[in-house]
Scaffold this motif. Structure first.
Motif, PDB file in Angstrom:
ATOM      1  N   THR A 144      47.993  40.773  45.108  1.00  0.00           N
ATOM      2  CA  THR A 144      47.277  40.053  44.031  1.00  0.00           C
ATOM      3  C   THR A 144      47.853  40.355  42.642  1.00  0.00           C
ATOM      4  O   THR A 144      48.419  41.423  42.416  1.00  0.00           O
ATOM      5  CB  THR A 144      45.780  40.438  44.061  1.00  0.00           C
ATOM      6  N   TRP A 146      47.399  40.405  38.159  1.00  0.00           N
ATOM      7  CA  TRP A 146      46.517  41.111  37.228  1.00  0.00           C
ATOM      8  C   TRP A 146      45.663  40.173  36.401  1.00  0.00           C
ATOM      9  O   TRP A 146      44.780  40.613  35.689  1.00  0.00           O
ATOM     10  CB  TRP A 146      47.379  41.966  36.272  1.00  0.00           C
ATOM     11  N   ASN A 147      45.891  38.877  36.436  1.00  0.00           N
ATOM     12  CA  ASN A 147      45.283  38.009  35.405  1.00  0.00           C
ATOM     13  C   ASN A 147      43.762  37.889  35.532  1.00  0.00           C
ATOM     14  O   ASN A 147      43.055  37.856  34.537  1.00  0.00           O
ATOM     15  CB  ASN A 147      45.969  36.648  35.354  1.00  0.00           C
ATOM     16  N   LYS A 170      47.033  45.079  48.243  1.00  0.00           N
ATOM     17  CA  LYS A 170      47.941  45.739  47.292  1.00  0.00           C
ATOM     18  C   LYS A 170      47.729  45.028  45.949  1.00  0.00           C
ATOM     19  O   LYS A 170      48.213  43.930  45.728  1.00  0.00           O
ATOM     20  CB  LYS A 170      49.401  45.567  47.762  1.00  0.00           C
ATOM     21  N   GLU A 173      50.075  46.222  39.725  1.00  0.00           N
ATOM     22  CA  GLU A 173      50.240  47.568  39.173  1.00  0.00           C
ATOM     23  C   GLU A 173      49.573  47.739  37.810  1.00  0.00           C
ATOM     24  O   GLU A 173      49.197  48.838  37.449  1.00  0.00           O
ATOM     25  CB  GLU A 173      51.712  48.009  39.111  1.00  0.00           C
ATOM     26  N   GLY A 223      50.555  35.029  42.778  1.00  0.00           N
ATOM     27  CA  GLY A 223      51.443  35.587  41.763  1.00  0.00           C
ATOM     28  C   GLY A 223      52.499  34.582  41.374  1.00  0.00           C
ATOM     29  O   GLY A 223      52.275  33.372  41.478  1.00  0.00           O
ATOM     30  N   SER A 224      53.635  35.097  40.966  1.00  0.00           N
ATOM     31  CA  SER A 224      54.687  34.224  40.448  1.00  0.00           C
ATOM     32  C   SER A 224      55.391  33.467  41.574  1.00  0.00           C
ATOM     33  O   SER A 224      55.439  33.919  42.722  1.00  0.00           O
ATOM     34  CB  SER A 224      55.698  35.060  39.673  1.00  0.00           C
ATOM     35  N   LEU A 246      50.562  30.094  43.526  1.00  0.00           N
ATOM     36  CA  LEU A 246      51.658  30.434  42.609  1.00  0.00           C
ATOM     37  C   LEU A 246      51.396  29.908  41.200  1.00  0.00           C
ATOM     38  O   LEU A 246      50.266  29.816  40.778  1.00  0.00           O
ATOM     39  CB  LEU A 246      52.967  29.908  43.195  1.00  0.00           C
ATOM     40  N   CYS A 279      46.514  30.770  35.648  1.00  0.00           N
ATOM     41  CA  CYS A 279      47.524  29.932  36.309  1.00  0.00           C
ATOM     42  C   CYS A 279      47.175  28.457  36.240  1.00  0.00           C
ATOM     43  O   CYS A 279      48.043  27.613  36.213  1.00  0.00           O
ATOM     44  CB  CYS A 279      47.678  30.378  37.755  1.00  0.00           C
ATOM     45  N   GLU A 369      56.221  27.810  33.136  1.00  0.00           N
ATOM     46  CA  GLU A 369      54.943  28.471  32.915  1.00  0.00           C
ATOM     47  C   GLU A 369      55.139  29.606  31.921  1.00  0.00           C
ATOM     48  O   GLU A 369      55.990  30.461  32.118  1.00  0.00           O
ATOM     49  CB  GLU A 369      54.431  29.029  34.243  1.00  0.00           C
TER      50      GLU A 369
HETATM   51  P1  NAD Z   1      54.036  38.767  40.226  1.00  0.00           P
HETATM   52  O1  NAD Z   1      54.513  37.773  41.194  1.00  0.00           O
HETATM   53  O2  NAD Z   1      55.029  39.524  39.454  1.00  0.00           O
HETATM   54  O3  NAD Z   1      53.100  39.839  40.926  1.00  0.00           O
HETATM   55  C1  NAD Z   1      52.053  39.495  41.780  1.00  0.00           C
HETATM   56  C2  NAD Z   1      51.864  40.580  42.795  1.00  0.00           C
HETATM   57  O4  NAD Z   1      53.031  40.634  43.612  1.00  0.00           O
HETATM   58  C3  NAD Z   1      51.676  41.976  42.221  1.00  0.00           C
HETATM   59  O5  NAD Z   1      50.756  42.688  43.002  1.00  0.00           O
HETATM   60  C4  NAD Z   1      53.062  42.572  42.379  1.00  0.00           C
HETATM   61  O6  NAD Z   1      53.036  43.974  42.471  1.00  0.00           O
HETATM   62  C5  NAD Z   1      53.512  41.968  43.678  1.00  0.00           C
HETATM   63  N1  NAD Z   1      54.962  41.942  43.881  1.00  0.00           N
HETATM   64  C6  NAD Z   1      55.944  41.902  42.944  1.00  0.00           C
HETATM   65  N2  NAD Z   1      57.156  41.914  43.530  1.00  0.00           N
HETATM   66  C7  NAD Z   1      56.940  41.947  44.873  1.00  0.00           C
HETATM   67  C8  NAD Z   1      57.787  41.953  46.016  1.00  0.00           C
HETATM   68  N3  NAD Z   1      59.125  41.930  45.901  1.00  0.00           N
HETATM   69  N4  NAD Z   1      57.229  41.974  47.239  1.00  0.00           N
HETATM   70  C9  NAD Z   1      55.888  41.975  47.380  1.00  0.00           C
HETATM   71  N5  NAD Z   1      55.040  41.978  46.332  1.00  0.00           N
HETATM   72  C10 NAD Z   1      55.548  41.964  45.090  1.00  0.00           C
HETATM   73  O7  NAD Z   1      53.055  37.952  39.291  1.00  0.00           O
HETATM   74  P2  NAD Z   1      52.230  38.502  38.064  1.00  0.00           P
HETATM   75  O8  NAD Z   1      53.153  38.658  36.914  1.00  0.00           O
HETATM   76  O9  NAD Z   1      51.437  39.666  38.441  1.00  0.00           O
HETATM   77  O10 NAD Z   1      51.232  37.265  37.841  1.00  0.00           O
HETATM   78  C11 NAD Z   1      51.554  36.172  37.087  1.00  0.00           C
HETATM   79  C12 NAD Z   1      51.891  34.982  37.986  1.00  0.00           C
HETATM   80  O11 NAD Z   1      50.875  34.748  38.951  1.00  0.00           O
HETATM   81  C13 NAD Z   1      51.963  33.699  37.209  1.00  0.00           C
HETATM   82  O12 NAD Z   1      53.109  32.994  37.579  1.00  0.00           O
HETATM   83  C14 NAD Z   1      50.717  32.939  37.624  1.00  0.00           C
HETATM   84  O13 NAD Z   1      50.780  31.559  37.545  1.00  0.00           O
HETATM   85  C15 NAD Z   1      50.540  33.371  38.996  1.00  0.00           C
HETATM   86  N6  NAD Z   1      49.153  33.179  39.386  1.00  0.00           N
HETATM   87  C16 NAD Z   1      48.824  32.192  40.257  1.00  0.00           C
HETATM   88  C17 NAD Z   1      47.527  31.978  40.621  1.00  0.00           C
HETATM   89  C18 NAD Z   1      47.115  30.906  41.560  1.00  0.00           C
HETATM   90  O14 NAD Z   1      46.021  30.975  42.084  1.00  0.00           O
HETATM   91  N7  NAD Z   1      47.920  29.935  41.836  1.00  0.00           N
HETATM   92  C19 NAD Z   1      46.545  32.814  40.120  1.00  0.00           C
HETATM   93  C20 NAD Z   1      46.913  33.816  39.238  1.00  0.00           C
HETATM   94  C21 NAD Z   1      48.217  33.998  38.902  1.00  0.00           C
END
Ligand code: NAD
Length: 462
Positions: A144, A146-147, A170, A173, A223-224, A246, A279, A369
Motif C-alpha cells: 500500500t 502513503w497517501n 506491507k 515506508e 501505488g505508482s 495505479l 490518485c 501524474e
Molecule cells: P510507490 O509505487 O512508490 O509505492 C507503493 C508501495 O509499493 C509502497 O508500499 C512501496 O514500499 C512499495 N514498493 C516500492 N517499490 C516496490 C517494489 N520494487 N516491489 C514491491 N513493492 C514496492 O507509490 P507511492 O509513491 O507510495 O504512491 C504514489 C502513487 O500511488 C501515485 O502514482 C498514485 O497515483 C498511486 N495511487 C493509486 C491509487 C489508486 O487507487 N489507484 C491510490 C493511491 C495512490
C-alpha cells in the motif's frame, strides 16, 4: 522519538529478523518522530507462513462469524478514531480536521461496509444443474501507498477477510505508524492469529520479497504505475492473481451549461485536498473557450484561499518532484495564475497551491501524474474536443462532469474512458467500485466488486 519494535505476525508482535530501521519523519517540521524495523525477506517468509497456516480455518469460518469479527474491527477503529487521526497527521502532515474527517472516518465506513457484505453476500448460488461456490483466493499480499495510509490498508484487508482470505500487509515506508495501530486494532477485535500480518519495510526489499513469495496467491497493490508494472511482471511469472490500483490524471469537464462558480470551486478543492496526493484527483479542468477566462479567474481566487490551510506533501523527494513539474509547466509555456515552484515556507515539505492556465493537452503537466497541489486548466472548443482531451491520457481512474442537468452530464460521462465519474459534484460512496480503465489499473476495490477480487469460483454439477 520512539523506536517501535517488532512485526505483527501470527497474532503477536515478534522481533524483526534484521537490525535495520526506517525513520518516520513529520513532513510539517522535518523531525524524526519514530523508527520502525525494516523488514527482510526472512520476516516476509515468516509472515506468509503464518498467513498460510491460518488460511484453512479462517476460510472455513462461517461468513456470519467473519462478519462479526469485521464489525468488531470497525468498532475498535471507531473507538480509536482520534488516535488514528493524530497518527496520520504526525506521519503524513495532513491537517488534523482532514485526518479526522477522511483519514480516520473513511476506513471505519469501509470496515463497516464489509462487515455487512460478509453477512449478506451469496457465497453460494445455483445455475442450471450446478451449485457455484465463491471461495477465498487464499493468501493475499497487500502493498500500500502513503497517501491515504489507513484507507489503502482497510480497502484491501476488509474485503480479503470478508472473503475468507488471510493477508500480509506491507505498508508504505513513509506511513508505517498508522499501520501498526491498525494491527493493534485487529488484535483487539479478536481476529484469529495469522489471519492478518504486518511487515514494515522498504518497497524494493520487503515489498518485492512479498510479491515474489510462492506462498502468496494474490498480490493486491496500490501505488505508482512503475512499481505496478514490476509487480504484474513478477506475478505473471508465477501465474499469481493481481489487483493493481495505479496512477491517475483525471479530467473535470465543465460543460457550457454548468454552474461555473460551483464547478470551479469544488474542482479546486478536490485537487488541493490532501495536498494533491489523491490518485483520483481531477487535476485537469476542461472549460469551454467562451467561459475560460472567467473560470481561470475563479480558480486563481479559490486556490489562493488554500495558501495557509494546505498541509505539506509527504517527503522531500515528493516536494522536489512536484516543484520540478511546476518548473516544467512554466518552461513548456503554461501560464501560472496561482502558486509557483518556490517553497512557501522554510521548514516542512510544503508546495504552494498552484494553478496553470493555457495548458495544452500535449504538455507534460497535462499528461503525467504530479501528485501535488497543482491544477491545469485546459480550453476546449466543443463537446467532441472536450471528450478527446478528457480521454487523451494513458490513465482512466476517475473524473467529473458538470452540466445544467444530470442527463446531459451522464451522457458525457458514459463516453469517458475512466472507472469513476462524479456527476455535478456527487459524493464519495464507499460501496461504489473504485479502479482504473487503461493504465490506471486492473481490478476494483470497495463494495461488492471489491469483495469479488478476493474470491474464486468452484462449480459443482448435479
Ligand atoms: P510507490 O509505487 O512508490 O509505492 C507503493 C508501495 O509499493 C509502497 O508500499 C512501496 O514500499 C512499495 N514498493 C516500492 N517499490 C516496490 C517494489 N520494487 N516491489 C514491491 N513493492 C514496492 O507509490 P507511492 O509513491 O507510495 O504512491 C504514489 C502513487 O500511488 C501515485 O502514482 C498514485 O497515483 C498511486 N495511487 C493509486 C491509487 C489508486 O487507487 N489507484 C491510490 C493511491 C495512490
Amino acid at each position: 522519538m520512539k523506536a517501535y519494535d517488532g512485526m505483527y505476525i501470527g497474532g503477536a508482535w515478534r522481533p524483526a529478523a534484521g537490525q535495520d530501521v526506517i525513520e518516520v519523519v513529520n513532513p510539517v517540521d522535518e523531525q524524526v518522530i519514530g523508527t520502525v524495523p525494516a523488514g527482510t525477506a526472512e520476516d516476509v517468509d515468516t509472515a506468509v507462513r503464518a498467513a498460510r497456516a491460518a488460511l484453512p480455518e479462517w476460510a472455513a469460518t462461517p461468513p456470519a462469524e467473519r462478519a462479526a469479527r469485521l464489525a468488531a474491527l470497525r468498532d475498535v477503529l471507531a473507538a480509536r478514531a482520534d488516535e488514528i487521526a493524530e497518527t496520520v497527521t504526525a506521519e503524513l502532515g495532513a491537517p488534523l480536521k482532514f485526518s479526522q474527517a477522511v483519514h480516520a472516518a473513511v476506513p471505519i465506513a469501509v470496515a463497516g461496509s464489509y462487515a455487512e457484505l460478509a453477512a449478506t453476500y451469496a457465497f453460494e448460488e445455483k445455475t442450471g444443474n450446478s451449485v457455484v461456490h465463491h471461495e477465498p483466493v487464499g493468501v493475499v499480499a497487500a502493498i500500500t501507498p502513503w497517501n491515504y495510509p489507513l484507507h489503502q490498508i482497510v480497502a484491501k484487508v476488509a474485503p480479503a477477510l470478508a472473503a475468507g482470505c488471510t493477508i500480509v500487509v506491507k505498508p508504505a515506508e513513509d506511513t508505517p505508524l498508522v499501520a501498526r495501530l491498525f494491527a493493534d486494532a485487529v488484535h483487539e477485535a479478536g481476529i484469529p492469529a495469522g489471519v492478518f500480518n504486518l511487515v514494515t519495510g522498504l518497497g524494493p526489499v520487503a515489498g518485492q520479497a512479498l510479491a515474489e513469495h510462492p506462498g502468496v496467491d494474490l498480490v493486491s497493490f496500490t501505488g505508482s504505475t512503475a512499481v505496478g508494472r514490476r509487480i504484474a511482471a513478477i506475478a505473471a511469472g508465477q501465474i499469481k492473481k493481481v489487483a493493481l490500483e495505479l496512477g491517475g490524471k483525471s479530467a473535470n469537464v465543465i460543460l457550457p451549461t454548468a454552474d461555473l462558480a460551483k464547478a470551479v470551486n469544488v474542482g479546486v478543492a478536490n485537487v488541493m485536498s490532501n495536498s494533491g496526493q489523491t490518485c483520483s484527483a481531477w487535476t485537469r479542468m476542461l472549460v469551454h473557450r467562451d467561459r475560460y477566462d472567467e473560470a481561470v479567474g475563479l480558480a486563481a481566487t479559490a486556490a489562493a484561499k488554500y495558501g495557509e490551510r494546505i498541509g505539506p506533501v509527504v517527503n522531500a523527494k515528493q516536494q522536489a518532484r512536484v516543484r520540478g513539474y511546476i518548473e516544467k509547466g512554466v518552461a513548456e509555456g503554461a501560464r501560472l495564475v496561482a502558486g509557483g515552484p518556490e517553497a512557501p515556507r522554510e521548514k516542512g515539505y510544503f508546495v504552494s497551491p498552484t494553478v496553470f492556465a493555457d495548458v495544452t493537452p500535449d504538455m507534460t503537466i497535462a499528461q503525467e501524474e504530479i501528485f501535488g497541489p497543482v491544477l491545469s486548466i485546459l480550453r476546449y472548443d466543443d463537446e467532441e474536443d472536450a471528450l478527446r482531451i478528457a480521454n487523451g491520457t494513458v490513465y482512466g481512474l476517475a473524473g467529473a462532469v458538470w452540466a445544467g442537468d444530470e442527463a446531459e452530464a451522464v451522457a458525457f460521462a458514459r463516453r469517458m474512458e475512466t472507472g469513476q465519474v462524479d456527476i455535478n459534484g456527487g459524493r464519495f460512496n464507499p460501496l461504489a467500485p473504485f479502479g482504473g480503465y487503461k493504465q490506471s489499473g486492473v481490478g476494483r476495490e470497495l463494495g461488492v466488486h471489491g469483495l469479488a477480487e478476493y474470491l474464486q469460483t468452484k462449480s459443482l454439477q448435479f
